[in-house]
Design a protein around this motif. Structure first.
Motif, PDB file in Angstrom:
ATOM      1  N   PRO A  57       0.819  -1.209   0.000  1.00 33.80           N
ATOM      2  CA  PRO A  57       0.000   0.000   0.000  1.00 33.80           C
ATOM      3  C   PRO A  57       0.854   1.262   0.000  1.00 33.80           C
ATOM      4  CG  PRO A  57       0.022  -0.976   2.190  1.00 33.80           C
ATOM      5  CD  PRO A  57       0.760  -1.918   1.283  1.00 33.80           C
ATOM      6  N   THR A  58       0.274   2.342  -0.503  1.00 37.20           N
ATOM      7  CA  THR A  58       0.977   3.620  -0.485  1.00 37.20           C
ATOM      8  C   THR A  58       1.169   4.103   0.950  1.00 37.20           C
ATOM      9  OG1 THR A  58      -1.112   4.789  -0.810  1.00 37.20           O
ATOM     10  CG2 THR A  58       0.218   4.334  -2.778  1.00 37.20           C
ATOM     11  N   TYR A  59       0.257   3.739   1.818  1.00 41.27           N
ATOM     12  CA  TYR A  59       0.437   3.915   3.255  1.00 41.27           C
ATOM     13  C   TYR A  59      -0.397   2.842   3.946  1.00 41.27           C
ATOM     14  CZ  TYR A  59      -4.039   6.455   3.443  1.00 41.27           C
ATOM     15  OH  TYR A  59      -5.350   6.794   3.334  1.00 41.27           O
ATOM     16  N   SER A  60      -0.074   2.510   5.176  1.00 38.74           N
ATOM     17  CA  SER A  60      -0.640   1.316   5.804  1.00 38.74           C
ATOM     18  C   SER A  60      -2.153   1.355   5.984  1.00 38.74           C
ATOM     19  CB  SER A  60       0.045   1.034   7.140  1.00 38.74           C
ATOM     20  OG  SER A  60      -0.157   2.107   8.028  1.00 38.74           O
ATOM     21  N   GLY A  61      -2.766   2.508   5.992  1.00 34.38           N
ATOM     22  CA  GLY A  61      -4.209   2.576   6.157  1.00 34.38           C
ATOM     23  C   GLY A  61      -4.964   2.865   4.871  1.00 34.38           C
ATOM     24  N   LEU A  90       4.118  -4.943   3.873  1.00 33.26           N
ATOM     25  CA  LEU A  90       4.381  -3.570   4.307  1.00 33.26           C
ATOM     26  C   LEU A  90       5.860  -3.215   4.270  1.00 33.26           C
ATOM     27  CD1 LEU A  90       1.918  -3.382   7.343  1.00 33.26           C
ATOM     28  CD2 LEU A  90       1.521  -2.716   4.960  1.00 33.26           C
ATOM     29  N   SER A  91       6.697  -4.231   4.064  1.00 30.77           N
ATOM     30  CA  SER A  91       8.133  -3.993   4.058  1.00 30.77           C
ATOM     31  C   SER A  91       8.761  -4.698   2.864  1.00 30.77           C
ATOM     32  CB  SER A  91       8.744  -4.522   5.359  1.00 30.77           C
ATOM     33  OG  SER A  91      10.129  -4.299   5.383  1.00 30.77           O
ATOM     34  N   PRO A  92       9.594  -4.012   2.120  1.00 30.83           N
ATOM     35  CA  PRO A  92       9.952  -2.602   2.299  1.00 30.83           C
ATOM     36  C   PRO A  92       8.773  -1.699   1.995  1.00 30.83           C
ATOM     37  CG  PRO A  92      10.908  -3.430   0.261  1.00 30.83           C
ATOM     38  CD  PRO A  92      10.262  -4.595   0.946  1.00 30.83           C
ATOM     39  N   ALA A  93       8.745  -0.585   2.690  1.00 32.17           N
ATOM     40  CA  ALA A  93       7.636   0.358   2.553  1.00 32.17           C
ATOM     41  C   ALA A  93       7.569   0.929   1.143  1.00 32.17           C
ATOM     42  CB  ALA A  93       7.805   1.493   3.555  1.00 32.17           C
ATOM     43  N   TRP A  94       6.357   1.272   0.728  1.00 33.99           N
ATOM     44  CA  TRP A  94       6.151   1.918  -0.564  1.00 33.99           C
ATOM     45  C   TRP A  94       6.730   3.332  -0.503  1.00 33.99           C
ATOM     46  CZ3 TRP A  94       3.689   6.408  -2.017  1.00 33.99           C
ATOM     47  CH2 TRP A  94       3.509   6.582  -3.385  1.00 33.99           C
ATOM     48  N   SER A  95       7.187   3.797  -1.636  1.00 35.62           N
ATOM     49  CA  SER A  95       7.729   5.147  -1.762  1.00 35.62           C
ATOM     50  C   SER A  95       7.356   5.699  -3.128  1.00 35.62           C
ATOM     51  CB  SER A  95       9.260   5.086  -1.628  1.00 35.62           C
ATOM     52  OG  SER A  95       9.857   6.263  -2.121  1.00 35.62           O
ATOM     53  N   THR A  96       7.230   6.999  -3.218  1.00 36.98           N
ATOM     54  CA  THR A  96       6.960   7.619  -4.520  1.00 36.98           C
ATOM     55  C   THR A  96       8.111   7.383  -5.491  1.00 36.98           C
ATOM     56  OG1 THR A  96       7.713   9.721  -3.583  1.00 36.98           O
ATOM     57  CG2 THR A  96       5.334   9.380  -3.754  1.00 36.98           C
ATOM     58  N   GLY A 148      -4.961  16.597   1.021  1.00 38.21           N
ATOM     59  CA  GLY A 148      -5.890  16.871  -0.065  1.00 38.21           C
ATOM     60  C   GLY A 148      -7.013  15.862  -0.067  1.00 38.21           C
ATOM     61  N   SER A 149      -7.387  15.403  -1.257  1.00 38.54           N
ATOM     62  CA  SER A 149      -8.517  14.486  -1.377  1.00 38.54           C
ATOM     63  C   SER A 149      -8.246  13.127  -0.745  1.00 38.54           C
ATOM     64  CB  SER A 149      -8.901  14.315  -2.847  1.00 38.54           C
ATOM     65  OG  SER A 149      -7.807  13.787  -3.575  1.00 38.54           O
ATOM     66  N   THR A 150      -6.992  12.768  -0.601  1.00 40.43           N
ATOM     67  CA  THR A 150      -6.597  11.558   0.126  1.00 40.43           C
ATOM     68  C   THR A 150      -5.377  11.906   0.970  1.00 40.43           C
ATOM     69  OG1 THR A 150      -5.149  10.770  -1.647  1.00 40.43           O
ATOM     70  CG2 THR A 150      -7.440   9.991  -1.692  1.00 40.43           C
ATOM     71  N   ALA A 151      -5.024  11.053   1.917  1.00 42.55           N
ATOM     72  CA  ALA A 151      -3.918  11.340   2.835  1.00 42.55           C
ATOM     73  C   ALA A 151      -2.562  11.427   2.136  1.00 42.55           C
ATOM     74  CB  ALA A 151      -3.870  10.294   3.934  1.00 42.55           C
ATOM     75  N   CYS A 152      -2.440  10.800   0.948  1.00 47.13           N
ATOM     76  CA  CYS A 152      -1.154  10.829   0.254  1.00 47.13           C
ATOM     77  C   CYS A 152      -1.015  12.052  -0.655  1.00 47.13           C
ATOM     78  CB  CYS A 152      -0.935   9.536  -0.533  1.00 47.13           C
ATOM     79  SG  CYS A 152      -2.230   9.157  -1.709  1.00 47.13           S
ATOM     80  N   LYS A 153      -1.990  12.947  -0.603  1.00 45.87           N
ATOM     81  CA  LYS A 153      -1.924  14.157  -1.419  1.00 45.87           C
ATOM     82  C   LYS A 153      -2.082  15.391  -0.536  1.00 45.87           C
ATOM     83  CE  LYS A 153      -4.462  11.875  -5.041  1.00 45.87           C
ATOM     84  NZ  LYS A 153      -5.599  11.368  -4.306  1.00 45.87           N
ATOM     85  N   ALA A 154      -1.497  16.501  -0.985  1.00 47.52           N
ATOM     86  CA  ALA A 154      -1.662  17.802  -0.340  1.00 47.52           C
ATOM     87  C   ALA A 154      -2.458  18.686  -1.298  1.00 47.52           C
ATOM     88  CB  ALA A 154      -0.305  18.431  -0.042  1.00 47.52           C
ATOM     89  N   LEU A 155      -3.158  19.660  -0.741  1.00 45.07           N
ATOM     90  CA  LEU A 155      -3.960  20.575  -1.553  1.00 45.07           C
ATOM     91  C   LEU A 155      -3.173  21.854  -1.826  1.00 45.07           C
ATOM     92  CD1 LEU A 155      -6.648  21.187  -2.955  1.00 45.07           C
ATOM     93  CD2 LEU A 155      -7.474  22.083  -0.758  1.00 45.07           C
ATOM     94  N   TYR A 156      -3.038  22.195  -3.087  1.00 47.48           N
ATOM     95  CA  TYR A 156      -2.321  23.397  -3.526  1.00 47.48           C
ATOM     96  C   TYR A 156      -3.244  24.279  -4.338  1.00 47.48           C
ATOM     97  CZ  TYR A 156       2.455  22.088  -2.205  1.00 47.48           C
ATOM     98  OH  TYR A 156       3.593  21.801  -1.517  1.00 47.48           O
TER      99      TYR A 156
END
Length: 171
Positions: A57-61, A90-96, A148-156
């Protein structure tokens, strides 16, 4: 999946299974395949020949993971791999850093600014990143919210065209 052509029937079978699983799109960003996102980690076969898709997953939740697992199972079944197993690790963790260039271009074309730079740096941690607007290309943008719309995004918001947009955070 390596870019080289399959050399043996086992390689061909793995390539076919990879292709089927890789055709699944992210339910939150439908222009992005799970392979381009870097969520699809591996395709392997057990001793009985049953296929297993390994995802992270992109993050665990991440709420999309259950839907992704179901869609992978359906895609593998349709490709002739019944009773496929989908394993979440979950390991190795996902990364962009795992995102492909094609995936980054798809994000921008969809109106989401792709991650800038590589994960793990001070700029990624503290948000000291210059994000270009995916609508007009202007570097004159400002972060409105860390989420932003999901936890893995920020709103700009773009100061030039005034359009709001999501930025896929560099994780």
């Amino acid at each position: 999946m390596p870019a080289s052509a399959a050399d043996t029937p086992a390689d061909e079978r793995r390539a076919r299974a990879w292709s089927a699983a890789a055709s699944v799109v992210d339910p939150e960003i439908p222009v992005l395949s799970i392979a381009d996102l870097g969520v699809l980690r591996d395709i392997r076969f057990d001793a009985a020949g049953r296929v297993e898709a390994v995802i992270t997953p992109t993050y665990s939740g991440c709420p999309a993971m259950n839907m992704i697992a179901v869609e992978i199972g359906l895609a593998l079944d349709a490709a002739g791999f019944p009773d496929a197993k989908v394993t979440t690790v979950l390991s190795p963790a996902w990364s962009t850093d795992l995102m492909t260039e094609a995936g980054r271009r798809a994000l921008a074309g969809y109106g989401i600014a792709p991650p800038v730079g590589r994960a793990g740096g001070r700029r990624a941690l503290f948000g000291e990143t210059s994000v270009a607007c995916p609508h007009c290309g202007s570097p004159e943008t400002e972060r409105i919210s860390e989420f932003g719309s999901t936890a893995c995004k920020a709103l700009y918001r773009c100061r030039a065209c005034r359009e709001p947009f999501d930025y896929f955070k560099c994780i």
